[in-house]
Design a protein around this motif. Structure first.
Motif, PDB file in Angstrom:
ATOM      1  N   ASN A 146       0.807  -1.212   0.006  1.00 18.91           N
ATOM      2  CA  ASN A 146       0.090  -0.083   0.052  1.00 18.91           C
ATOM      3  C   ASN A 146       0.884   1.322   0.047  1.00 18.91           C
ATOM      4  O   ASN A 146       1.293   1.692   0.987  1.00 18.91           O
ATOM      5  N   ILE A 147       1.182   1.914  -1.135  1.00 20.34           N
ATOM      6  CA  ILE A 147       1.825   3.059  -1.182  1.00 20.34           C
ATOM      7  C   ILE A 147       0.962   4.231  -1.699  1.00 20.34           C
ATOM      8  O   ILE A 147       1.317   5.029  -2.493  1.00 20.34           O
ATOM      9  N   ASP A 148      -0.494   4.292  -1.163  1.00 17.63           N
ATOM     10  CA  ASP A 148      -1.616   5.238  -1.590  1.00 17.63           C
ATOM     11  C   ASP A 148      -1.599   6.169  -0.341  1.00 17.63           C
ATOM     12  O   ASP A 148      -2.654   6.635  -0.136  1.00 17.63           O
ATOM     13  N   GLU A 149      -0.442   6.510   0.317  1.00 18.44           N
ATOM     14  CA  GLU A 149      -0.363   7.166   1.338  1.00 18.44           C
ATOM     15  C   GLU A 149      -0.909   8.712   0.905  1.00 18.44           C
ATOM     16  O   GLU A 149      -0.412   9.723   0.482  1.00 18.44           O
ATOM     17  N   GLY A 150      -2.420   8.808   1.218  1.00 18.43           N
ATOM     18  CA  GLY A 150      -2.907  10.126   0.996  1.00 18.43           C
ATOM     19  C   GLY A 150      -3.639  10.941   2.028  1.00 18.43           C
ATOM     20  O   GLY A 150      -4.225  11.935   1.974  1.00 18.43           O
ATOM     21  N   GLU A 151      -3.217  10.353   3.107  1.00 18.88           N
ATOM     22  CA  GLU A 151      -3.677  11.039   4.583  1.00 18.88           C
ATOM     23  C   GLU A 151      -2.896  12.386   4.602  1.00 18.88           C
ATOM     24  O   GLU A 151      -1.663  12.489   4.342  1.00 18.88           O
ATOM     25  N   VAL A 152      -3.841  13.498   4.821  1.00 17.32           N
ATOM     26  CA  VAL A 152      -3.238  14.988   4.928  1.00 17.32           C
ATOM     27  C   VAL A 152      -1.902  14.934   5.896  1.00 17.32           C
ATOM     28  O   VAL A 152      -2.099  14.496   7.200  1.00 17.32           O
ATOM     29  N   GLY A 153      -0.903  15.197   5.392  1.00 16.31           N
ATOM     30  CA  GLY A 153       0.302  15.517   6.321  1.00 16.31           C
ATOM     31  C   GLY A 153       1.160  14.412   6.123  1.00 16.31           C
ATOM     32  O   GLY A 153       2.364  14.378   6.898  1.00 16.31           O
ATOM     33  N   THR A 154       1.185  13.448   5.513  1.00 15.61           N
ATOM     34  CA  THR A 154       1.612  12.030   5.332  1.00 15.61           C
ATOM     35  C   THR A 154       2.317  12.232   3.901  1.00 15.61           C
ATOM     36  O   THR A 154       2.027  12.188   2.785  1.00 15.61           O
ATOM     37  N   PHE A 155       3.941  12.039   4.118  1.00 17.41           N
ATOM     38  CA  PHE A 155       4.789  12.201   2.895  1.00 17.41           C
ATOM     39  C   PHE A 155       6.226  10.904   3.199  1.00 17.41           C
ATOM     40  O   PHE A 155       6.884  11.020   2.329  1.00 17.41           O
ATOM     41  N   HIS A 200       6.595  32.281  15.631  1.00 19.41           N
ATOM     42  CA  HIS A 200       5.543  31.728  15.915  1.00 19.41           C
ATOM     43  C   HIS A 200       5.718  30.757  17.210  1.00 19.41           C
ATOM     44  O   HIS A 200       6.953  30.263  17.478  1.00 19.41           O
ATOM     45  N   THR A 201       4.693  30.507  17.995  1.00 18.87           N
ATOM     46  CA  THR A 201       4.723  29.722  19.117  1.00 18.87           C
ATOM     47  C   THR A 201       3.897  28.554  19.125  1.00 18.87           C
ATOM     48  O   THR A 201       2.661  28.854  18.355  1.00 18.87           O
ATOM     49  N   LEU A 202       4.205  27.511  19.771  1.00 17.89           N
ATOM     50  CA  LEU A 202       3.143  26.276  19.623  1.00 17.89           C
ATOM     51  C   LEU A 202       1.763  26.635  19.956  1.00 17.89           C
ATOM     52  O   LEU A 202       1.537  26.933  21.247  1.00 17.89           O
ATOM     53  N   TYR A 203       0.611  26.086  19.333  1.00 12.92           N
ATOM     54  CA  TYR A 203      -0.606  26.521  19.747  1.00 12.92           C
ATOM     55  C   TYR A 203      -1.283  25.079  19.769  1.00 12.92           C
ATOM     56  O   TYR A 203      -2.013  24.823  20.520  1.00 12.92           O
ATOM     57  N   ALA A 204      -1.127  24.183  18.626  1.00 14.67           N
ATOM     58  CA  ALA A 204      -1.874  23.087  18.490  1.00 14.67           C
ATOM     59  C   ALA A 204      -1.004  21.980  17.465  1.00 14.67           C
ATOM     60  O   ALA A 204      -0.175  22.697  16.814  1.00 14.67           O
ATOM     61  N   TYR A 205      -1.399  20.748  17.397  1.00 15.64           N
ATOM     62  CA  TYR A 205      -0.838  19.963  16.431  1.00 15.64           C
ATOM     63  C   TYR A 205      -1.682  18.674  16.299  1.00 15.64           C
ATOM     64  O   TYR A 205      -2.502  18.246  16.941  1.00 15.64           O
ATOM     65  N   LEU A 206      -1.457  18.250  14.822  1.00 17.52           N
ATOM     66  CA  LEU A 206      -2.103  16.965  14.386  1.00 17.52           C
ATOM     67  C   LEU A 206      -1.078  15.862  14.962  1.00 17.52           C
ATOM     68  O   LEU A 206       0.087  15.832  13.985  1.00 17.52           O
ATOM     69  N   PRO A 207      -1.305  14.898  15.764  1.00 15.69           N
ATOM     70  CA  PRO A 207      -0.332  13.794  15.692  1.00 15.69           C
ATOM     71  C   PRO A 207      -0.247  12.748  14.679  1.00 15.69           C
ATOM     72  O   PRO A 207       0.727  11.906  14.571  1.00 15.69           O
ATOM     73  N   GLY A 208      -1.438  12.535  14.005  1.00 13.01           N
ATOM     74  CA  GLY A 208      -1.496  11.619  12.867  1.00 13.01           C
ATOM     75  C   GLY A 208      -2.212  11.912  11.741  1.00 13.01           C
ATOM     76  O   GLY A 208      -3.262  11.158  11.484  1.00 13.01           O
ATOM     77  N   GLY A 209      -2.055  12.864  11.269  1.00 15.78           N
ATOM     78  CA  GLY A 209      -2.730  13.534  10.247  1.00 15.78           C
ATOM     79  C   GLY A 209      -4.302  13.755  10.165  1.00 15.78           C
ATOM     80  O   GLY A 209      -4.597  13.879  11.247  1.00 15.78           O
ATOM     81  N   ALA A 210      -4.953  13.718   9.205  1.00 23.23           N
ATOM     82  CA  ALA A 210      -6.425  14.322   8.919  1.00 23.23           C
ATOM     83  C   ALA A 210      -7.195  13.652   9.986  1.00 23.23           C
ATOM     84  O   ALA A 210      -8.143  14.220  10.839  1.00 23.23           O
ATOM     85  N   ALA A 254     -13.558   7.968  11.497  1.00 15.98           N
ATOM     86  CA  ALA A 254     -12.544   8.767  12.190  1.00 15.98           C
ATOM     87  C   ALA A 254     -12.648  10.194  11.557  1.00 15.98           C
ATOM     88  O   ALA A 254     -11.972  11.019  12.500  1.00 15.98           O
ATOM     89  N   ALA A 255     -13.452  10.433  10.668  1.00 12.99           N
ATOM     90  CA  ALA A 255     -13.635  11.587  10.217  1.00 12.99           C
ATOM     91  C   ALA A 255     -14.121  12.597  11.300  1.00 12.99           C
ATOM     92  O   ALA A 255     -13.657  13.833  11.265  1.00 12.99           O
ATOM     93  N   PRO A 256     -14.814  12.188  12.215  1.00  8.52           N
ATOM     94  CA  PRO A 256     -15.192  13.328  13.281  1.00  8.52           C
ATOM     95  C   PRO A 256     -14.234  13.766  14.288  1.00  8.52           C
ATOM     96  O   PRO A 256     -14.261  14.750  15.106  1.00  8.52           O
TER      97      PRO A 256
END
Length: 579
Positions: free
Chosen positions: A252-261, A450-460, A561-563
Motif C-alpha cells: 500500500n503506497i497510496d499514502e493520501g492522509e493529509v500531512g503524510t509523505f 510563531h509559538t506552538l498552539y496545537a498539532y495533529l499527531p496523526g494526520g487528518a 475517524a472523520a469526526p
C-alpha cells in the motif's frame, strides 16, 4: 360483482385496440453507444502492450487519460468492447476516480492541468492566495486549467502544486509559468538509488536463515505495521501463511492522509530506498509463500513510478539469476499498479477492489483480507516502510530495534513533520518522543515569530491536540485517552497564527471530498458536519450525536475517524466555537 382479467397466452401476438396483430419491426441499429472505427483504432494504439484484462481497466483508463488529456465517451465505449466489459462497468469505474475526467467526443481539453494543493499544510503556507493568483495569471490561456486538489504528498514543501505530472514544491506563480513555458511537465528522472545486494534474501534462500528464524526475529523486533493501524507484522504473516495457497500480497503506497509523505521519502531515498523496500518484499513473499505481489502507488507520485519501473526491470534480471543459483526458488510475480486520486484506496480492502479493476469501495468485514483478499485469496498487506525495516532487522537482529525508544516505548518511527516549523521533513526518531522534542531536536524549532498552539499527531484523522499536551509520548496507544492517535505519524504543527476550528473545517472538507459514498453515515455525515462547523457558534450536542452515528455505522475507517478533528475542537478548543 366479479372482475375477470383475461390472461394472454405466452407467445400470442400483441393486438391493437382494433384487434389487429401488431408487428415489431426489425431494429435498425443495436442498442447503446456504438463504437466508431476511429475510436476503436485510437484505443488500440494508446493501450498497445497492455493485456486486455478486466483487472487492468484502470491502467487502460490511465493510457487514455494521458494520451488524450481526458476520457472521451466514444473511447470509453471502444475500451468496453476491447476488454469485453459492459459500457456501464467501464463508466462507473472511470467516474469514481478524481484523476479521470469524462468529456464528450468533441470537447476541447486543456493541454495541461495545474493542481494546487488545498490541504492543511499548504493552506497554512498560502495556497489559497496562490490558487487565486494563478487563476488570474492564466485566465486567458485556454491550454491550461488551474484547479484545487487534495494533498499531493508535498506537505513539507508547502505550498505545493502539480503541473501536469511534474510536482512543484514551494510553488509560485512565476515558477508555474516558467514550467509551462518550458513544456517540461512530465515526471522527473530521479537519481539511480544505491543498489541492493539482496544479502538478507540470499541468507534466506541459502538456508542460513530459515523461514521460522525470520519470523522469530520479526517477533523479537516488535515491528508493527507503519501505515496507520499499527498491527503486529508477525501476526499478519502467520495468519496468511496458515491459509492454503495460492497467496497474494499488496503493498500500500497510496499514502493520501493529509500531512503524510514518509513512504514517498522512503521509496525515493538515494540510499537504501526502493531497492531495500523490494528486498523486504521478497523476504516476506518467501517466508509467507506469496505467488503474486501488487505495488499500489498513489498517482501523485509520478517520479516514484518511473523509479519503481526502472528498479523492477533491474530486479527481474537479478531474480532470474537467483533462481538459477538457488534451485527451487520461484520469485513472485510483481506488478506495479497506478492509483487514480482516491484517498479511500488507502483502506486495504478498497485498495484490493481497485487492484481488481473496480471502484475503490471498502468491503464489509469479516472476512478480513488476510483470509479473503485479492481475487478472494489470502492476502498479506503492508506499506513500504514496514517492508523497508525487514532487511535492517535481519542484519542487526530483532532485539536491536527494541533497544531504541523513550518513555518506556521501544523501536524507531519515521515522522512526517510539516506546518509551522523551521525544517519540515521526514525524521527517524525514537518511539515515545514527544512533540516538543521532535520539533526541537529534529525540525529546527518553531518558525520565527510563531509559538506552538496545537498539532495533529496523526494526520487528518488523528485528532487535534493543544500545546498543553506537547509532552505526551508519541506512539501507538499513547494518545487514546486524549481522543487521538498517531496513525501514519503525520505531524502538522500549528501556531498562534492558526485556529483549530479552521483546521477542522479544512480536514472535514477533505473527508467530504474523499468519501466513496457507499454508506450514508459517512457520505451524508461529512457533508452535514461541513455545514454545521461553518456556524460562528457550534451546536455541540448535534455535532456529538452526528459524530457518534458516524463512528458506529460507517463501513470503514474514513467515516469512523472523520469526526475526530471536530471532536478535538469541542474538547480542547471550546473558546473558538462557543458564544
Amino acid at each position: 360483482m366479479s372482475i375477470v382479467i383475461p390472461i394472454r397466452p405466452l407467445n400470442s401476438p400483441v393486438l391493437s385496440p382494433g384487434g389487429t396483430p401488431l408487428r415489431r419491426g426489425p431494429r435498425h441499429a443495436p442498442k447503446g453507444r456504438q463504437v466508431l472505427p476511429a475510436a476503436r483504432e485510437r484505443v488500440a494504439t494508446l493501450c498497445a502492450g497492455l493485456a486486455p484484462r478486466a483487472d487492468l481497466l484502470i491502467e487502460h483508463l490511465h493510457r487514455l487519460q494521458d494520451g488524450e488529456g481526458a476520457l472521451r465517451q466514444g473511447h470509453l465505449a471502444a475500451l468496453a468492447e476491447h476488454l469485453k466489459l459492459s459500457q456501464v462497468e467501464v463508466f462507473e469505474v472511470a467516474s469514481f476516480y478524481h484523476h479521470f475526467e469524462i468529456v464528450d467526443d468533441d470537447a476541447a481539453v486543456p493541454a495541461t492541468v495545474v493542481r494546487v494543493c488545498n490541504s492543511l499544510s499548504c493552506t497554512m503556507a498560502g495556497s489559497e492566495a496562490l490558487m487565486t493568483d494563478l487563476q488570474a495569471a492564466l485566465a486567458h490561456d485556454a491550454s491550461v486549467r488551474v484547479q484545487a486538489a487534495p494533498c499531493i504528498g508535498q506537505c513539507h514543501r508547502a505550498p505545493a502544486a502539480c503541473v501536469g505530472q511534474r510536482q512543484l514544491p514551494h510553488a509560485s506563480v512565476a515558477e508555474v509559468q516558467a514550467l509551462l513555458a518550458s513544456g517540461d511537465t512530465g515526471p522527473r528522472e530521479l537519481p539511480v538509488p544505491e543498489a541492493s545486494e539482496l544479502t538478507q534474501l540470499q541468507r534466506l534462500l541459502s538456508g542460513e536463515l530459515s523461514a521460522d528464524a525470520v519470523l522469530a526475529e520479526l517477533k523479537a523486533s516488535n515491528l508493527r505495521g507503519l501505515g496507520g493501524a499499527g498491527f503486529p507484522a508477525w501476526r499478519k504473516w502467520e495468519t496468511v501463511r496458515a491459509q492454503p495457497g495460492p497467496r497474494h500480497m499488496v503493498v500500500n503506497i497510496d499514502e493520501g492522509e493529509v500531512g503524510t509523505f514518509k513512504d514517498g521519502h522512503v521509496l525515493t531515498s538515494a540510499q537504501a530506498g526502493a531497492p531495500q523496500v523490494l528486498e523486504g518484499l521478497l523476504i516476506a513473499a518467501q517466508v509467507v509463500g506469496i505467488d503474486h505481489v501488487w505495488l499500489y502507488l498513489r498517482d501523485e507520485y509520478h517520479d516514484a513510478r518511473l523509479l519503481l519501473l526502472r528498479e523492477l526491470n533491474t530486479l527481474e534480471a537479478r531474480l532470474q539469476a537467483l533462481a538459477v543459483q538457488y534451485p527451487g526458488y520461484t520469485p513472485p510475480r510483481i506488478e506495479l499498479r497506478r492509483g487514480a486520486g482516491a484517498y479511500i484506496c488507502g483502506e486495504e480492502s478498497a485498495l484490493i477492489e481497485s487492484v481488481e479493476g473496480k471502484r475503490g469501495l471498502p468491503r464489509l468485514k469479516p472476512p478480513i483480507v488476510a483470509l479473503h483478499g485479492v481475487f478472494g485469496l489470502p492476502t498479506l498487506a503492508h506499506n513500504p516502510e514496514t517492508l523497508w525495516w525487514l532487511p535492517e532487522i535481519l542484519a542487526h537482529g530483532g532485539a536491536w530495534l527494541t533497544t531504541h525508544g523513550r518513555a518506556g516505548r521501544n523501536g524507531l518511527r519515521r515522522f512526517s513533520v510539516s506546518g509551522r516549523v523551521k525544517q519540515p521533513g521526514v525524521y527517524l526518531a525514537p518511539a515515545g518522543i514527544t512533540l516538543r522534542e521532535l520539533i526541537d531536536e529534529h525540525a529546527g524549532g518553531m518558525t520565527e515569530g510563531h509559538t506552538l498552539y496545537a498539532y495533529l499527531p496523526g494526520g487528518a484523522s488523528g485528532g487535534i491536540l493543544p500545546a498543553a499536551l506537547a509532552d505526551v509520548p508519541l506512539d501507538f496507544d499513547t494518545l487514546a485517552e486524549h481522543g487521538a492517535f498517531i496513525g501514519s505519524m503525520a505531524v502538522v504543527v500549528m501556531s498562534q497564527m492558526d485556529r483549530a476550528r479552521d483546521a477542522a473545517l479544512n480536514l472535514m472538507r477533505f473527508f467530504e471530498h474523499e468519501s466513496c459514498g457507499q454508506c450514508t453515515p459517512c457520505r451524508a455525515g461529512t457533508t452535514k458536519a461541513v455545514e454545521l462547523i461553518q456556524a460562528p457558534v457550534w451546536d455541540a450536542p448535534l455535532l456529538a450525536e452526528l459524530s457518534q452515528v458516524m463512528r458506529d455505522a460507517s463501513i470503514c475507517g474514513l467515516g469512523q475517524a472523520a469526526p475526530n478533528p471536530v471532536d478535538s475542537v469541542l474538547r480542547f478548543f471550546p473558546h473558538e466555537v462557543s458564544a
